[in-house]
Design an enzyme around this catalytic site. Structure first.
Site, PDB file in Angstrom:
ATOM      1  N   ASP A  75       4.090  -5.098   3.612  1.00  0.00           N
ATOM      2  CA  ASP A  75       3.576  -3.958   4.354  1.00  0.00           C
ATOM      3  C   ASP A  75       4.414  -3.805   5.623  1.00  0.00           C
ATOM      4  OD1 ASP A  75       2.148  -2.012   5.637  1.00  0.00           O
ATOM      5  OD2 ASP A  75       0.253  -3.101   5.707  1.00  0.00           O
TER       6      ASP A  75
ATOM      7  N   GLU B 105      -5.515   1.670   2.102  1.00  0.00           N
ATOM      8  CA  GLU B 105      -5.286   0.551   3.025  1.00  0.00           C
ATOM      9  C   GLU B 105      -5.506   0.992   4.452  1.00  0.00           C
ATOM     10  OE1 GLU B 105      -3.044  -2.116   5.773  1.00  0.00           O
ATOM     11  OE2 GLU B 105      -2.837   0.047   5.449  1.00  0.00           O
ATOM     12  N   GLU B 106      -5.044   2.187   4.770  1.00  0.00           N
ATOM     13  CA  GLU B 106      -5.145   2.671   6.143  1.00  0.00           C
ATOM     14  C   GLU B 106      -6.585   2.944   6.562  1.00  0.00           C
ATOM     15  OE1 GLU B 106      -2.844   2.415   8.063  1.00  0.00           O
ATOM     16  OE2 GLU B 106      -0.903   2.834   7.143  1.00  0.00           O
TER      17      GLU B 106
ATOM     18  N   ASP C  52       5.673   2.672   7.127  1.00  0.00           N
ATOM     19  CA  ASP C  52       4.318   2.185   6.867  1.00  0.00           C
ATOM     20  C   ASP C  52       3.602   3.108   5.896  1.00  0.00           C
ATOM     21  OD1 ASP C  52       1.854   0.967   7.010  1.00  0.00           O
ATOM     22  OD2 ASP C  52       1.328   1.816   8.956  1.00  0.00           O
TER      23      ASP C  52
ATOM     24  N   HIS D 207       0.839  -1.204   0.000  1.00  0.00           N
ATOM     25  CA  HIS D 207       0.000   0.000   0.000  1.00  0.00           C
ATOM     26  C   HIS D 207       0.871   1.251   0.000  1.00  0.00           C
ATOM     27  CE1 HIS D 207       0.074   1.536   4.245  1.00  0.00           C
ATOM     28  NE2 HIS D 207       0.263   0.280   4.593  1.00  0.00           N
TER      29      HIS D 207
ATOM     30  N   HIS E 183       2.024   4.950  12.792  1.00  0.00           N
ATOM     31  CA  HIS E 183       0.887   5.853  12.581  1.00  0.00           C
ATOM     32  C   HIS E 183       1.083   7.217  13.233  1.00  0.00           C
ATOM     33  CE1 HIS E 183      -2.368   2.663  11.358  1.00  0.00           C
ATOM     34  NE2 HIS E 183      -1.334   2.718  10.529  1.00  0.00           N
TER      35      HIS E 183
END
Length: 510
Positions: free
Chosen positions: A354, A325-326, A293, A281, A454
């Site tokens: 990923d 994706e997130e 990420d 992603h 994140h």
């Protein structure tokens, strides 16, 4: 680690498996195929990751779906792919975009002033209240009006029906702020009913039973509610329910339908009935640039694409960079759902990457055969063979590895749901590294694999060069092994075709 050292790790590692691994892929690459593997260097992947960092820097620190940073990432990847000789498709799809543009505020203005602590947009702390996802914007000061509250709360969860029916708002004064209680129906239904009754804002507080007292951090499911909607703890809600209460609420959000894109690259070579597919992603979360990420997986796949784009292969290579994706695997789910059954049957395996450079990494292989006996069951037939290929690779170079649950959390999920063999590598996210893993891989036990998961600090400084190099060697080897294999993992093509033909046909890829 200097780029030359990184490259040497990747090269020496990548040379090993094709010489030793001959089953079930039946791959023994000739010298020219070995040179393909050794042409893939981690320094090139780092350059792509730096480019993604530069894009984020130029676009408010994010590459999230629906933002200019994602569009620039899309164009960067597509441009590199076209130059490398791939046929590139940009596949658009719509999704519900939400962003909290500024930290919300809430204060009681009567009977006695009191300021409540907010939950900031990045979720770094939890306050007395939180803006609900897909809330509207507004700056409202008004009397608070209770709507069918159950205080004290009922003995069991979902006893309260507060705001679940239009009749609950009989006698509601338009312009007031609705005070609602969790229970029975969704937050969206409560907020929609409040808006229809003329409420200028809505506060939904937790119901009050054990386990249902904390600050609500909920979602309205999608755009449509235009008034401010916040969730609060039970204590705050109970306090606000007193007679004569007035509140000032401010939210600043963007809630709308936007378009984003998958980037899908197809080789000009190979048997079109035997598609070997890789994916990663491309989108980040809103709070940060997403370089581990998942700039790491995206950069590795792009590096491999540049090496293989103009090289004839036995099987057809396809590589995808997913969006959304997130937000819940949106791009990969859209792709699989909109691929005709006969085309889906041609995808013989899917490899997902990923987060492959976590700073406190472990070298994790998706547990395709459920040999770890934890969590999700085994993947579709052939997933076990993919897992064994990666295990054999790391064993051959005397590198420790362990498994990770095949739980469908990343973009391989829609593929295994469609019965396609899948696998991949992962170096860990918010999970905590064990003492055993620290012995195997180094690093620090008792802390997260990626302490910047994140967050805004997921930058180019947040990657582990050794993990990147080791995984790049494994991924490059798997790509070449399967690109030239005469015997791919999984059931016979006829069996796969029959299963796919039985699936509903939703549409075609644009």
């Amino acid at each position: 680690m200097r780029s030359g050292v990184i490259r040497s790790i990747a090269l020496s590692a990548a040379l090993a498996l094709p010489l030793a691994y001959t089953h079930p892929a039946q791959a023994d690459p000739v010298p020219s195929q070995k040179s393909l593997i050794t042409s893939v260097g981690a320094s090139a992947a780092k350059r792509h990751m730096q480019a993604l960092q530069d894009i984020a820097n130029a676009n408010g620190g994010t590459r999230a779906a629906g933002t200019p940073g994602f569009l620039a990432s899309r164009d960067y990847v597509a441009g590199k792919l076209k130059k490398a000789g791939w046929n590139v498709t940009l596949q658009p799809f719509d999704f519900a975009f939400f962003k909290e543009n500024a930290t919300a505020s809430m204060e009681r203005t009567a009977p006695a002033p009191k300021v409540y602590a907010p939950t900031p947009p990045d979720g770094s702390s939890v306050g007395d209240f939180a803006t609900m996802t897909y809330s509207g914007s507004g700056n409202v000061t008004a009397a608070l009006q209770n709507v069918d509250l159950m205080l004290p709360p009922g003995p069991t969860p979902s006893s309260s029906t507060s705001g679940c029916e239009a009749a609950d708002f009989a006698g509601f004064v338009p312009g007031n702020i609705a005070l609602l209680q969790r229970g029975t129906c969704t937050f969206a239904v409560k907020a929609q009913n409040a808006q229809a009754a003329g409420a200028s804002a809505a506060i939904i507080f937790n119901e009050g039973q054990p386990g249902r007292t904390a600050t609500l951090q909920g979602t309205l499911g999608g755009p449509g509610v235009t008034i401010p909607v916040v969730g609060a703890s039970f204590d705050v809600g109970q306090e606000l329910s007193a007679a004569g209460t007035a509140v000032h609420v401010v939210t600043n959000t963007t809630s709308e339908i936007r378009t984003t894109y998958n980037v899908v690259a197809d080789s000009k070579y190979g048997d079109p009935n035997k598609v070997v597919m890789l994916g990663a992603h491309l989108d980040s979360v809103l709070p940060g640039p997403g370089i581990n990420d998942n700039g790491s997986g995206s950069a590795v796949d792009l590096t491999i694409a540049e090496a293989l784009g103009k090289i004839p292969t036995r099987n057809h290579l396809r590589i995808a960079w997913w969006s959304g994706e997130e937000l819940g695997l949106l791009g990969s789910t859209f792709y699989v759902a909109n691929l005709p059954a006969d085309q889906l049957a041609k995808i013989k395996l899917y490899l997902n990457f990923d987060m492959v450079a976590s700073p406190n990494y472990a070298l994790k292989i998706y547990d395709g055969d459920d040999s770890d006996n934890t969590g999700a069951p085994a993947g579709p037939a052939g997933s076990d063979e993919i897992e064994k290929l990666f295990e054999k690779y790391f064993d051959t170079i005397h590198q420790a590895h362990n498994g990770t649950d095949f739980d469908g959390r990343s973009d391989y999920g829609p593929f295994i749901a469609a019965g396609i063999p899948a696998g991949g590598l992962f170096t860990g996210a918010e999970g905590i590294k064990t003492a055993e893993e620290a012995t195997l891989f180094g690093g620090t036990a008792g802390v997260a694999y990626d302490h910047c998961y994140h967050q805004a600090c997921d930058t180019i400084a947040n990657v582990n060069d050794k993990a990147l190099a080791l995984n790049l060697g494994a991924i490059a080897t798997a790509a070449v092994v399967y690109a030239y294999a005469t015997d791919l993992p999984g059931p016979a093509a006829a069996t796969t075709a029959r299963k796919a033909a039985a699936a509903p046909e939703i549409g075609t890829v644009r």
